[in-house]
Design an enzyme around this catalytic site. Structure first.
Site, short mmCIF file in Angstrom:
data_model
loop_
_atom_site.label_atom_id
_atom_site.label_comp_id
_atom_site.label_asym_id
_atom_site.label_seq_id
_atom_site.Cartn_x
_atom_site.Cartn_y
_atom_site.Cartn_z
CG ASP A 259 -2.16 0.90 0.94
OD1 ASP A 259 -2.14 1.66 -0.05
OD2 ASP A 259 -3.12 0.88 1.73
C1 BGC Z 1 -5.03 3.24 0.39
C2 BGC Z 1 -5.27 2.17 -0.66
C3 BGC Z 1 -5.17 2.77 -2.03
C4 BGC Z 1 -3.82 3.45 -2.17
C5 BGC Z 1 -3.59 4.07 -3.53
C6 BGC Z 1 -3.78 4.05 0.13
O1 BGC Z 1 -3.67 5.14 0.97
O2 BGC Z 1 -4.95 2.61 1.65
O3 BGC Z 1 -6.51 1.57 -0.47
O4 BGC Z 1 -5.36 1.78 -3.01
O5 BGC Z 1 -3.71 4.48 -1.21
O6 BGC Z 1 -4.37 5.18 -3.72
#
Ligand code: BGC
Length: 704
Positions: A259
């Site tokens: 993530d």
């Molecule tokens: C979130 C994810 C997301 C990623 C990309 C993160 O902060 O937890 O769910 O896919 O950002 O935007």
């Protein structure tokens, strides 16, 4: 294509670039194009901020994306993935995922993601960071809006629907899906985003892993770790979970992406002394691609030189990424073509889903449906809101597509007017406003839902209560429409409503869905995918909890001898699976063909076949979600009071009956023990079939 040959020809530097994801927006288009002349980057995320759910976007056009792909293909011959958070719609917005679960209609959900995939491809997106599969029991947590609810089986069905919808039915993956956040993100203590959780092996496997398992079984191409730490180990570097469980036991053969900047974050929580160490821990644990923090990009060459990471480990990660690209057919056709899609069809399915997800919580004396000729007063700013009703993670969605709740009502009933609660000084409320019925719309902003947007109290605000009081003053029937991203606690005002609809953040077509339901053109069929507490202090409260040993009915903690709390009832405000209809369904007796089967036969695949007749005895043809729960009466571990094992949503015409059959076998009767082993034990099981988790119609079946 022989991918081993491709990898053998790559330099170490190129391989590490392949394990890296960079951000790409209009602002860095030229810079990234230049970069690709020399570098073999694995993918781009079409976003420039960590809280993409609520941050403004600067999207590129499909032509620009093809242009950048061309540079990659001409210089390295390895296609890029273009990832984006397409959570519940791209241009035309579907209801939030929690609401999609309330539809209990996985088939419709799957179809909607096929349509969403068309919109994605048209905009140069071939990888979506969805479905989000975090089982959640805490409405304070902002990200609850993205999840399938509190039930593992419902989570499994939604996982399957979204993965199939995005990836398609062919051998070739259309849009790569991403099951996230692996695993247990929904356990964040106190609902505080990113915070730790504690999950036993028993709970992990019987609850939290199951939706992920379903995604894997349905061929999900990618998985993303969760930010938080479980049992003391941050998930981004949890080798047991990412490698032993996900790949080993579950058989996942796609790749894992970290993530946003999660690898780097290991230097903040005291796990890694620097980014190099963080990179080594995560690659070794099983994270194949690094999202945006450049920990791999900046450090892994050094790690290989120092003998801390082997080339074999790097090659395996590259292989997993290239295999996904190959399964997507990207080596042959890396470019995006225009997709001619029918906006009208997309609107239609958004409306169907919004309609099927709306839950009728109360309908005293058949207040609903309304007569279109009545005078209708609508109150509450949320009735005119075009953005909040789309929910979090919807910034790509075209706000001009939103049909507001007010417009949905007004377009069906001419005598509708909006009242903002301001009464001219010299008049009384009753003199000023002559109406037959009052509809009060209350809700919450999308900005207090989603990532990093938790709330400490789920009770309604003073502002909400003021509005309801004002509606009551008109002395007419009051219908409440609640448009929230999460369960909220409204016990203190529930008596003020004659009828109550929970409409969630229902997407672009919320207004039309509400309009159809209010006037009886559609009959409500949504069911709660999560328990609604009476007050914040009851959290966590979930239907599939275990009993205590005090000789009490632990089901929802309905204690017989003493209450759980002196200051509120033990039961929830509304139970899981609950939702009324305008019609009545009469459930017949449950018939079971053979009620005793041996353990050996069950293990060999024999099933208990149950059937039940349901009669629509009311005045409306309508859909009903027939729910089948099982209670394991005697087991080697304390089992939940009951668990949803199967359900079917059926349309039953008025005055007609329908027979629904359920087949119960090894998959429904076993559980994972504390050693993580799936076991089926001899004994009795109660099978309940009904319209919510409190159904009391049951038969007993036995494994001997
Ligand atoms: C979130 C994810 C997301 C990623 C990309 C993160 O902060 O937890 O769910 O896919 O950002 O935007």
């Amino acid at each position: 294509m022989n991918l081993t040959d491709v990898i053998n020809k790559m330099s170490l530097r190129n391989k590490i670039e392949q394990l890296s994801q960079f951000r790409l927006t209009r602002d860095d288009f030229e810079e990234m194009k230049d970069k690709l002349k020399n570098e073999c980057i694995g993918s781009f995320i079409l976003a420039d901020s960590a809280t993409a759910g609520n941050a403004e976007l600067k999207p590129l056009t499909r032509e620009q994306i093809n242009e950048i792909q061309k540079v990659a293909m001409e210089n390295h011959g390895i296609p890029l993935l273009f990832g984006h958070d397409v959570i519940h719609g791209h241009k035309i917005c579907m209801p939030i995922p929690l609401a999609l679960s309330a539809s209990f209609n996985p088939e419709l959900v799957e179809n909607s993601y096929k349509y969403i995939a068309e919109e994605c491809r048209n905009d140069g997106i071939n990888w979506s960071f969805a479905p989000m599969l975090d089982l959640c029991r805490d409405p304070r947590w902002g990200r609850i809006i993205e999840c399938p609810g509190e039930d593992p089986y419902l989570g499994e069905k939604m996982a399957e629907a979204v993965v199939k919808g995005f990836q398609g039915d062919d051998d070739k993956i259309n849009i790569a899906a991403c099951a996230k956040h692996f695993v247990g993100y929904g356990t964040a203590e106190g609902g505080r985003d990113y915070h730790r959780g504690e999950i036993s092996e028993y709970t992990l496997r019987n609850y939290y892993l199951r939706a992920f398992d379903s995604a894997v079984k349905n061929g999900v191409a990618t998985v993303m770790n969760s930010f938080n730490e479980i049992n003391g180990i941050p998930n981004v570097c949890n080798k047991h979970l990412l490698t032993d469980v996900l790949r080993g036991e579950m058989g996942f053969d796609g790749f894992v992406i970290s993530d946003w900047a999660a690898i780097e974050q290991l230097t903040n929580n005291g796990i890694a002394e620097d980014k190099q160490k963080a990179a080594e821990l995560c690659l070794d644990a099983g994270i194949d691609m690094d999202m945006v923090d450049c920990c791999y990009y900046d450090n892994l060459e050094k790690s290989v030189e120092e003998g801390k990471i082997s080339i074999k480990t790097i090659d395996e990660a590259v292989m997993r990424i290239l295999s996904v690209k190959e399964k997507m057919g990207l080596f042959e056709n890396p470019y995006f073509e225009t997709v001619e899609y029918s906006k009208e069809k997309h609107r239609q399915i958004s409306k169907e889903l919004a309609t099927e997800s709306i839950v009728l919580l109360k309908n005293n004396n058949n207040t609903l449906p309304l007569d279109k000729n009545q005078k209708i007063c609508v109150m509450g700013q949320m009735a005119n809101d075009k953005r909040a009703v789309l929910g979090s993670w919807s910034l790509d969605c075209d706000i001009n597509e939103t049909v507001t709740i007010y417009d949905g009502i007004k377009s069906r009933a001419e005598n509708t007017f909006y009242f903002d609660c301001s009464i001219p000084k010299d008049r009384t409320l009753e003199d000023t406003y002559d109406t037959d019925v009052v509809i009060v719309v209350i809700g919450e902003s999308d900005k207090i839902t989603g990532e990093a947007n938790s709330i400490a109290s789920i009770e309604l605000s003073d502002e909400h209560k003021h509005l309801i009081k004002c509606a009551k003053k008109l002395n007419k029937k009051v219908i409440g429409i609640l448009s929230f991203g999460r369960p909220r606690a409204f016990e203190s005002v529930i008596d003020d409503f004659d009828a109550l609809l929970y409409a969630w953040h229902g997407g672009s077509q919320i207004g039309n869905a509400i309009g159809d339901i209010l006037f009886g053109d559609s009959c409500p069929s949504g069911k709660l995918p999560i328990t609604f507490p009476r007050m914040t202090g009851q959290i966590p409260i979930y239907y599939n909890c275990t009993a205590t040993g005090k000789g009490v009915d632990g089901y929802y903690n309905k204690i017989l001898s003493h209450p759980n709390y002196w200051d509120t009832e033990s039961s929830p405000l509304f139970p899981f699976g609950f939702g009324l209809s305008y019609t009545q369904f009469e459930y017949g007796q449950i018939n079971v063909q053979q009620s005793v089967i041996s353990l050996e036969e069950i293990k060999e695949g024999k099933t208990f076949d149950l059937s039940i007749n349901i009669k629509n005895t009311g005045d409306f043809s309508a859909k009903e979600v027939v729910q089948c729960y099982i209670k394991d009466c005697l087991a080697s571990m304390v089992r939940p009071q009951r668990e949803l094992k199967l359900f079917e949503k059926v349309m039953i015409q008025k005055d007609k009956s329908q027979t629904v059959t359920f087949r119960i076998g090894a998959e429904q009767l076993g559980f994972y023990n504390s050693q993580g082993k799936y076991i089926i034990e001899k004994g009795d099981f109660r099978v309940y079939i009904g319209s919510d988790c409190l159904a009391n119609n049951y038969v007993t079946i036995s494994i001997k």
